[in-house]
Design an enzyme around this catalytic site. Structure first.
Site, PDB file in Angstrom:
ATOM      1  N   SER C  60       2.635   1.437 -15.559  1.00  0.00           N
ATOM      2  CA  SER C  60       2.820   1.366 -14.108  1.00  0.00           C
ATOM      3  C   SER C  60       4.162   1.954 -13.683  1.00  0.00           C
ATOM      4  O   SER C  60       4.261   2.569 -12.627  1.00  0.00           O
ATOM      5  CB  SER C  60       2.729  -0.083 -13.635  1.00  0.00           C
ATOM      6  OG  SER C  60       1.480  -0.628 -13.989  1.00  0.00           O
ATOM      7  N   LYS C 179      -1.084  -6.295 -23.646  1.00  0.00           N
ATOM      8  CA  LYS C 179       0.130  -6.393 -22.835  1.00  0.00           C
ATOM      9  C   LYS C 179      -0.223  -7.231 -21.628  1.00  0.00           C
ATOM     10  O   LYS C 179      -1.094  -6.851 -20.839  1.00  0.00           O
ATOM     11  CB  LYS C 179       0.603  -5.010 -22.391  1.00  0.00           C
ATOM     12  CG  LYS C 179       1.753  -5.091 -21.379  1.00  0.00           C
ATOM     13  CD  LYS C 179       2.146  -3.744 -20.785  1.00  0.00           C
ATOM     14  CE  LYS C 179       3.217  -3.943 -19.705  1.00  0.00           C
ATOM     15  NZ  LYS C 179       3.507  -2.717 -18.959  1.00  0.00           N
TER      16      LYS C 179
END
Lengths: 310, 310, 310, 310
Positions: C60, C179
């Site tokens: 991101s 994650k």
């Protein structure tokens, strides 16, 4: 057999007509945060001149969670004394437990309420599913001496009364309607549709979607803004009911921002401030509700003035 | 100077008339999940018989996030070939970045789109405030060869296009309207109110609140359900536009549950299943969208049949 | 048979060791918003001196949704060239559709990724239940030439990868870890517990809960803040791994506010601003991400300086 | 001057030591839903054998919103009679209004509470910002005869006590700590960090993140699960406090699912059912809380048995 069943048996009785506009009245306090019954009565005298269907006492705008049970009942008793017999007095009686709600409902009826408005219990929100809520409202309605109106206000309770529960409860002869403050017009339309054989009445819980609610089949509204612009909301009602939708739209549009300001945006302190500007007693809220800041007061004024109300 | 500015200068130009009903068309796939252009054209031939204002291509119901850019453009090109010139082709061209949106917008216009529908970018939702979104849509509109329609769909994006941003953007001469799928009728009414000097057009983004949206001032709807019950939605439009609200209400009420089933509840796979029942090509979605389970299919059928559509 | 199955058959293979700290690298841009590969390489040279386990590319913080697929792959290729062979390159390859994810995964492996990080598809969030997500990740893992790491980032996707889906997927021989950026430490502890027979590795997705994640059984972290305070995060890793919890706590506490500032509060523009202060190339983001306002920049600086980092 | 200020002046006084484990005790009822004081005392005798720091009375698990004020106080009085003097009695005294909270706090102190646990008022959640909450808790703490513990439980209240408000309130000499049930470990770590000069104590509000909370600096826990597995939670405390983190982790992991079952997933009815299995009096809840369905009871049993507790 419950109190209601004892009294009514299996007779078909006409349901109480709820149609019209109600202000959920604010509770004035003295400087020491005690209920100011004198100012309350002065507000009531002014409201008497407006073609309301009735008044809601102990709704969210009345700061009912901040009143003791004694105060809650005493305010209802005071309102009843002032209110003409042809006006409907709807009193909030919802508590977290079923037994407390049953008891407060009886006290409200004894104090003169024509109907009770029962909010969804919400503290254990994860457990308040359709099963729990149907049981709760059924027990309350079974024992209530007066008709029950369901009250869905997710912004405060964090909980939506499930549509299936509403439809189920609409079949109870002592449950006459729903005040829905969620503003989901699709839901309101569907509730009207799915309860149409039940003589079940839906009231919009806010002035922001009043016209749209009429459009999809609601019969009235319990609107905080009616404490301030009561005549205008009754006019909006009249336009909707008589099918004058174009005029209704123009009026509705000018009410959205003032309404948002005294509800979702700035809350009860703003409602009471606006009441002051329009000749009613508003004043401070009980703690922990805080007075508006200067910036908020200015913002509030702007929402009224930019729409031509101040 | 942008493409739009070069083309239009400071001339006041009449804004494109968006009023009416649009199906946001589904994308049929082959068994191997490739776009099935043959079936698409067969659907288009059926839609041609319904008095739609036009079609939306690459809306959420077209599975546009699952198509490559080449496929997105090719589908638009295919639709344009079939579509009568008097029908409006509105193509989705919203991407996450501004530059990609600008480029796809140009491709869509070149492929024959009369207008583009630009969804709010949403991945960095915490940063997509009014400032970012106004800049994004302004840049896109500045350069777009065709008019831009804003697209607010919080159920998918997790983001509400702020009302102030909408009002600001409504002043842009190349931004002609908003498709709002959020269903907040108060917001829709307020947007109509605050943009009334701008010739800005609001389209309801779902059939569930279409009548209420007309009631508060919307001019049409982009409705997934129009892929299935297109004639009925055009009939609802006609009733609303001609002020026959009582009839409209009865029709609207029967559409709420089928609509919820093919959108919020069961999504695109349900829309495509229902299309099959009503004579269109629906079929499977691209992965990871899953086919309905048997229980879901039965539930879906129930929502249509209990409302008299099957 | 899938690529993975062809390559690996039924052999038991040791899973890739993910333990350690990874910066999810930012993507520098030129003034025209093109990828600045030169500045990227200069950052990489500085990161080479920090004992990271490896780098995450196209997470991101790399603004991957704003890059074209070509750029996404080219950045990975560039990083691979600079990165010592003993450092792990984990590349984001998650797209909305399964087929696009499968294809990008292959390209990332070909470009030199040692593992891929696959975010949950999220546009049709109402349909992305355990069934859909298990199927998606299974197909991707079946065909991926390199090990797959699941990626849960609800703040961006509006979606939580269901715990049951994680447990199910942990049994896939080509899925090596998760994650998790949600920060729900109870969930992380439970995932470690329920996958303990699977050699499944959990990475904390943010520096704010890195120590707590180690405490309940995580093996490392992918932390935006590692772009700025990489050495300090590796030091925190060392303290946790060697059981020096008291020292770890003091260090962890000073990292919470800077981390919140460059993630949840102010996002990627703040991360890139802070990188500038600490000697890296940060710079502007692609639109529509906006530069920080002056007030935000000051706030950001305060979060670092009040914790003794500036 | 307030009661507290009159009593304490400007003297520096050592804050009450809160460290340790507390069960927030459940309230047994008779078949008629009256408080069953006999069963309550039998539970207390069993709890006396567990090395708890003390008990919390009138927390969420005690169904306090369903008790009358008289019952709330009488339960505290009953517990005080049974409880050894060296065990701490922490009593819930939070109401919606400040004045009611002040009054109930005094009654709880008179009934024998060593400290009060004051939940955030939440009905008008849109108005309960830092300003309102700081004023509320300050007034309560000013007048309370016993130390005040703040109580943040967003799952029930729909409201997060803002971190800045916590930090501000930590400076009040009569506010000694916070029970945080939100489970955001980053927030807990930051609160510990930002109050470290204040001798302010944080208690984990749930067993699911107890070890992680100790890890980042909490001093104990108020855990529903301690009503069932009290000895085990005290053992977990001992392992954390003595730095035996590996053993702690294994124990913590086996507690997450049972804890989730009796809190977030199935709530107080599940807690009371599990109490039955472990030799305590649980029994039915007050309405509208419903008994578990058979499927829920089986699920609950599974969460305990699959983790080796049944």
């Amino acid at each position: 057999a419950s109190a209601w069943k004892r009294a009514h048996g299996h007779k078909a009785t006409a349901k109480l007509d709820l149609s019209g506009i109600y202000p959920p009245i604010a509770t004035p306090f003295t400087a020491r945060e005690d209920v100011d019954y004198q100012k309350l009565e002065e507000n009531l005298q002014k409201y008497a001149k407006i073609p309301f269907k009735g008044l809601v006492v102990q709704g969210s705008n009345g700061e009912y969670p901040y009143l003791t049970e004694e105060e809650q009942v005493e305010v209802v008793r005071t309102v009843r004394r002032s209110l003409p017999a042809d006006k409907l007095l709807m009193a909030g009686s919802g508590c977290e437990s079923t037994r407390a709600t049953v008891q407060l409902t009886e006290k409200m009826a004894a104090a003169g309420a024509d109907a009770v408005l029962v909010v969804t219990p919400c503290f254990y929100k994860g457990k308040m599913d359709a099963r729990a809520l149907v049981q709760h409202f059924t027990k309350v309605a079974d024992s209530s001496p007066v008709p029950v109106v369901l009250y869905n206000v997710p912004a405060n309770t964090g909980l939506e009364l499930p549509l299936d529960a509403v439809v189920h409860l609409s079949q109870h002869p002592n449950i006459v309607g729903l005040k829905d403050s969620g503003g989901d017009i699709t839901r309101i339309g569907l509730i009207v549709h799915k309860t149409k054989t039940q003589d079940f009445q839906v009231l919009a819980g806010s002035a922001g979607f009043l016209m749209a609610a009429y459009c999809v089949g609601a019969v009235g509204g319990v609107c905080a803004l009616a404490n301030v612009l009561g005549g205008e909301l009754c006019e909006l009602e009249r336009l909707c009911v008589s099918g004058r939708w174009e005029e209704a739209r123009l009026l509705q549009q000018r009410l959205i921002e003032p309404n948002a300001a005294v509800t979702r945006k700035l809350g009860v302190p703003a409602l009471k401030q606006a009441m002051q500007w329009f000749g009613y007693h508003g004043g401070a809220c009980r703690s922990p509700l805080q007075p508006l800041t200067d910036a908020e007061t200015q913002q509030l004024r702007g929402e009224f003035s930019s729409n031509g109300w101040l």
